[in-house]
Design a protein around this motif. Structure first.
Motif, PDB file in Angstrom:
ATOM      1  N   ARG A   1     -19.154  -1.527   3.901  1.00 14.31           N
ATOM      2  CA  ARG A   1     -18.447  -1.379   2.617  1.00 14.31           C
ATOM      3  C   ARG A   1     -18.370  -2.649   1.792  1.00 14.31           C
ATOM      4  O   ARG A   1     -18.262  -2.589   0.573  1.00 14.31           O
TER       5      ARG A   1
ATOM      6  N   GLU B   1      -9.519   3.200   7.986  1.00 15.85           N
ATOM      7  CA  GLU B   1     -10.203   2.274   7.097  1.00 15.85           C
ATOM      8  C   GLU B   1     -11.134   1.371   7.899  1.00 15.85           C
ATOM      9  O   GLU B   1     -10.813   1.001   9.035  1.00 15.85           O
TER      10      GLU B   1
ATOM     11  N   ASP C   1     -10.001  -5.519  -4.938  1.00 14.56           N
ATOM     12  CA  ASP C   1      -9.569  -5.192  -3.588  1.00 14.56           C
ATOM     13  C   ASP C   1      -9.473  -6.500  -2.806  1.00 14.56           C
ATOM     14  O   ASP C   1     -10.008  -7.535  -3.231  1.00 14.56           O
ATOM     15  N   TRP C   2      -8.804  -6.453  -1.676  1.00 15.43           N
ATOM     16  CA  TRP C   2      -8.498  -7.663  -0.899  1.00 15.43           C
ATOM     17  C   TRP C   2      -9.787  -8.228  -0.273  1.00 15.43           C
ATOM     18  O   TRP C   2     -10.308  -7.684   0.695  1.00 15.43           O
TER      19      TRP C   2
ATOM     20  N   TYR D   1     -14.848  -2.656  -2.896  1.00 14.93           N
ATOM     21  CA  TYR D   1     -15.568  -3.725  -2.206  1.00 14.93           C
ATOM     22  C   TYR D   1     -17.064  -3.711  -2.490  1.00 14.93           C
ATOM     23  O   TYR D   1     -17.726  -4.739  -2.501  1.00 14.93           O
TER      24      TYR D   1
ATOM     25  N   MET E   1      -7.893  -0.633  -9.177  1.00 14.48           N
ATOM     26  CA  MET E   1      -8.417  -1.543  -8.148  1.00 14.48           C
ATOM     27  C   MET E   1      -9.918  -1.298  -8.013  1.00 14.48           C
ATOM     28  O   MET E   1     -10.338  -0.177  -7.729  1.00 14.48           O
TER      29      MET E   1
ATOM     30  N   LYS F   1      -7.664   3.790  -7.275  1.00 21.34           N
ATOM     31  CA  LYS F   1      -8.659   2.993  -6.543  1.00 21.34           C
ATOM     32  C   LYS F   1      -9.652   3.895  -5.836  1.00 21.34           C
ATOM     33  O   LYS F   1      -9.405   5.100  -5.744  1.00 21.34           O
ATOM     34  N   HIS F   2     -10.746   3.428  -5.314  1.00 20.68           N
ATOM     35  CA  HIS F   2     -11.354   2.106  -5.428  1.00 20.68           C
ATOM     36  C   HIS F   2     -12.529   2.294  -6.351  1.00 20.68           C
ATOM     37  O   HIS F   2     -13.479   3.008  -5.992  1.00 20.68           O
TER      38      HIS F   2
ATOM     39  N   LEU G   1      -0.135   0.176  -4.256  1.00 21.52           N
ATOM     40  CA  LEU G   1      -1.586   0.297  -4.123  1.00 21.52           C
ATOM     41  C   LEU G   1      -1.888   1.701  -3.628  1.00 21.52           C
ATOM     42  O   LEU G   1      -2.028   1.949  -2.431  1.00 21.52           O
TER      43      LEU G   1
ATOM     44  N   ARG H   1     -12.318   6.862   5.274  1.00 17.17           N
ATOM     45  CA  ARG H   1     -11.129   6.840   4.417  1.00 17.17           C
ATOM     46  C   ARG H   1     -10.958   8.131   3.627  1.00 17.17           C
ATOM     47  O   ARG H   1     -10.089   8.184   2.764  1.00 17.17           O
TER      48      ARG H   1
ATOM     49  N   SER I   1      -4.962   0.056   6.020  1.00 18.69           N
ATOM     50  CA  SER I   1      -3.933  -0.537   5.162  1.00 18.69           C
ATOM     51  C   SER I   1      -2.920   0.478   4.659  1.00 18.69           C
ATOM     52  O   SER I   1      -1.812   0.111   4.276  1.00 18.69           O
TER      53      SER I   1
ATOM     54  N   GLN J   1       1.893  -3.810   6.623  1.00 17.51           N
ATOM     55  CA  GLN J   1       0.890  -4.491   7.421  1.00 17.51           C
ATOM     56  C   GLN J   1       1.417  -4.531   8.855  1.00 17.51           C
ATOM     57  O   GLN J   1       2.625  -4.610   9.063  1.00 17.51           O
TER      58      GLN J   1
ATOM     59  N   ASP K   1       0.856  -1.180   0.000  1.00 13.00           N
ATOM     60  CA  ASP K   1       0.000   0.000   0.000  1.00 13.00           C
ATOM     61  C   ASP K   1       0.891   1.228   0.000  1.00 13.00           C
ATOM     62  O   ASP K   1       2.012   1.194   0.512  1.00 13.00           O
TER      63      ASP K   1
END
Ligand code: BGC
Length: 748
Positions: free
Chosen positions: A222, A490, A290-291, A258, A255, A211-212, A164, A178, A417, A118, A110
């Motif tokens: 979200r 986030e 996205d993750w 969600y 990206m 993103k996003h 990211l 965010r 993130s 992380q 990120d």
């Protein structure tokens, strides 16, 4: 790429010079010419177009190798699954690459404000820029560019080749937790600022995302909420921000968000991915999820998702064996499978990832990078109110009380993130949630120390936990600076009310001493019930690695206060399109609809439309100097609108100002709102200096999108062109007649 650098930002020149060495390692990589290219690997010939190189290598790839590019891992221990050892520690993502063909592993971090990490035992400590919102508040794309270049340089030195970054979701919802990662509420401003940052990142020959995509505009619910927004409104707001930024910066990857978007998940949304992004805008890069944002194999692949990220975030490994099988049995056409891989390859060639491999362990010049961050922070700090002229701090002050927000040791950052861990460790460890999106991180840059270095006054600190003690300290000091904070992160939405009873603290302190300056460290707007009681208010956002120094330089007047609000500060929740946040109070993972009934009337446009008076308007920000505008003229040459005016510094000190141009048709009823921001420029002027500024307006900002025939249409007639200090402070207006024009979906 059209790189428009601000001509007059001298801080920019300094910081760019500082960055000179940072990204140099790749520049020395010897170019591989056609003659040096092994006959077995013709795609390594750098003289060929990226498109052709991607096609050449794709022909050699097995299906498994294609999957290596399309199925990504979260390389940390997660959900009981051991980390991918080949991935970088505390990274966000890892792809295996195809070593036999010279396609490198992909390492993702990120990177909204710096190389993020992380949480965990081995956090990576790196330089942090101020929040995205703070950078947007500079209204200076050159600063955003150099911030991006700095992040990219640190990423290369850390072995990351995919960043990211590039959050450009509009601040449609001021409580969005965010917003601090994004570029504010206006599509033109957000795209200029975020686009410049992406260009800066990619100047290091690595890929940045944007993103996003799209309308991922609140954190509550979200993962499943359904954002409802009509085509015309979206093309003029959320989608327009993406469209402008993609044109501006050519990010290698998009990206998807969600959320669901008009029904389908954004990461399996034919309208967003196939129709708008790839067909209408002609986007050539790839779409990554996205993750945890992939929900299927066949629908996702066929509706435009190219890559699944961060396994095991999702329920299934949709783009691993299942994708191969779907291709073998024809549910996903082979041509589509190839297109997915080719898009990744195109971007890797086009951005230089393959030609300039990254490696871990490069040197980083933290001192130089802190200066880049500081320059950004200084120009992003917004002087909201200075009615008692408490600022700049008077040199003769004898005593100053510093209260609250750990201002004796550090400055706050936003969580989640994008969290960058500061070199030298956290100023106040142990704060915030133990789990994601915690911890709450204070960077070790003390505003108090930096103020002390610039003042002869005696400085005393109270942490603010004892309101009576703080008020007493205030009463016995000549001036008070209260630091107030709003940690946003986030996965959480914010309240516009300052937490931890800070409103009561400020009110008590201001009662004890009306010479009170409030410095806010917040992700976005907050309500200020104490506003009339205090002498000055400064919005410092999350000011980054050197935030304490930046705050002190603005408070002391060493630099002008030159930030301008990139979003409206409402006076009350009732003024918002949704006084109550949709989904609030519902169990996690509830499905609900967010009806964006305000359409494209986001932020100041909504306030204009409804006649609401905000607490502080979009574009607002005071200066310590005095700047006058004159000679506003608007020309329509061949239908192209150019606006010219003169900006003069008629004060005694060097200033930075942001003249803003707003446009509207004489008959504004056809637009979503009474006016739109059409152009701006950050201008630095010495005392007595004036400058003529000439700005051209993107025709889409004068047009209405015709959904039926997918064209931008400018109606013939008279248009108002306004030169302003903010959306609520118009200084000059002229009228210009525009002929009817129709432009294609790309604005051509
Ligand atoms: C965030 C993304 C981020 C990704 C990887 C997700 O939770 O929404 O912005 O890039 O995680 O860390």
């Amino acid at each position: 790429m059209n790189m428009k650098l601000n001509k007059n930002a001298c801080a920019t020149a300094v910081a760019l010079a500082l960055l000179g060495g940072a990204g140099a390692s790749w520049a020395q990589t010897p170019a591989q010419t056609a003659a040096q290219t092994p006959a077995s690997q013709p795609w390594m010939d750098r003289s060929l177009p990226a498109e052709q190189r991607a096609a050449l290598v794709l022909k050699e790839m097995t299906d498994d190798e294609k999957i290596n590019l399309l199925f990504g891992y979260f390389p940390n221990d997660f959900k009981g699954i051991k980390r991918q050892e080949a991935g970088r520690k505390q990274a966000a993502g890892y792809f295996k690459g195809i070593p036999r063909l010279g396609i490198p592993e992909l390492h993702q971090a990120d990177a909204g404000i710096g190389v993020a990490s992380q949480p965990g035992p081995d956090v990576r400590e790196r330089t942090a820029l101020p929040s995205g919102m703070a950078t947007a508040a500079t209204w200076n794309p050159a600063l955003a560019y150099q911030g991006g270049a700095m992040i990219g340089a640190e990423a290369r030195a850390s072995g990351f080749n995919i960043l990211l970054a590039g959050g450009v979701n509009l601040a449609r919802e001021p409580r969005n937790g965010r917003n601090f990662e994004y570029g504010g509420e206006d599509p033109w401003l957000a795209a200029q600022m975020v686009g410049a940052q992406i260009r800066g990142i990619q100047s290091n020959h690595i890929v940045s995302t944007i993103k996003h995509f799209a309308a991922n505009d609140q954190e509550t619910g979200r993962n499943h909420l359904d954002a409802r927004l009509g085509d015309q409104a979206a093309r003029t707001s959320d989608l327009l921000a993406f469209q402008f930024a993609i044109e501006n910066a050519s990010p290698g990857a998009v990206m998807c968000g969600y959320n669901r978007y008009n029904g389908d998940y954004a990461c399996e949304n034919d309208y967003l991915l196939n129709q708008v992004l790839k067909r209408d805008w002609g986007y050539k890069g790839w779409v990554m999820s996205d993750w945890g944002g992939t929900h299927s194999t066949v629908p996702a692949a066929n509706r435009g998702l190219d890559q699944q990220s961060g396994w095991p975030f999702d329920h299934s490994a949709y783009f691993n064996e299942a994708l191969k099988e779907a291709v073998e049995n024809g549910h996903v056409p082979r041509a589509r499978f190839d297109d997915m891989a080719k898009r990744v390859l195109w971007a890797l060639f086009d951005k230089g990832v393959i030609d300039h491999p990254v490696a871990e362990g490069g040197a980083i010049d933290y001192a130089a990078h802190a200066k880049v961050s500081q320059a950004d922070a200084e120009e992003g700090i917004v002087l909201l109110k200075n009615s008692k002229q408490l600022l700049p701090l008077a040199p003769g002050l004898k005593s100053i009380a510093i209260i609250g927000s750990h201002a004796n040791v550090g400055v706050l950052s936003g969580g989640g993130s994008s969290q960058v861990y500061p070199a030298g460790g956290m100023a106040v460890p142990g704060l915030g949630p133990k789990e994601f999106p915690g911890p709450m991180v204070y960077f070790p840059s003390s505003p108090m120390k930096s103020i002390a270095a610039r003042s002869k006054a005696q400085l005393r600190y109270a942490d603010g936990s004892d309101v009576a003690a703080a008020a007493q300290l205030a009463a016995s000091s000549e001036l008070v600076i209260v630091f107030a904070n709003q940690w946003t992160a986030e996965a959480l939405d914010a309240s516009l009310t300052l937490p931890d009873r800070q409103d009561a603290l400020i009110a008590a302190v201001a009662k004890a001493n009306p010479n009170t300056v409030v410095v806010l460290e917040s992700g976005g707007p907050v309500l200020m019930p104490w506003l009339d009681q205090v002498g000055a208010v400064v919005e410092a956002w999350y000011p980054g690695t050197a935030g304490g120094e930046a705050i002190a330089r603005v408070l002391s007047g060493e630099v002008d206060a030159s930030g301008r609000l990139p979003l409206t500060f409402p006076a009350s929740l009732e003024q918002l399109p949704r006084p109550k946040l949709d989904g609030e109070g519902l169990p996690k993972d509830s499905r609900f609809t967010v009806n964006y009934h305000e359409g494209a009337a986001v932020g100041y446009k909504w306030f204009d439309l409804k006649g609401h008076k905000p607490l502080f308007p979009f574009g607002h920000g005071l200066s310590y100097g005095s700047v006058a505008y004159s000679g506003l003229a608007a020309r329509a040459d061949g239908g192209k609108l150019t606006v010219t005016f003169k900006v003069s510094n008629d004060g005694q000190r060097t200033v930075k100002d942001v003249p803003q141009v707003y446009v509207s048709p004489a008959n504004a009823a056809k637009w979503e709102a009474p006016k739109r921001l059409a152009a701006f420029e950050k201008v630095e002027l010495k005392p007595g200096e004036s400058r003529t500024v000439s700005l051209s307006v993107d025709p889409r900002l004068l047009a209405v999108f015709d959904t039926a025939d997918k064209r931008w249409k400018i109606g013939a007639g008279d248009y108002r062109v306004q030169l302003a200090k903010s959306a609520a402070d118009i200084r000059h207006t002229v009228s210009v007649r525009l002929p009817a024009r129709s432009l294609d979906v790309r604005g051509k």
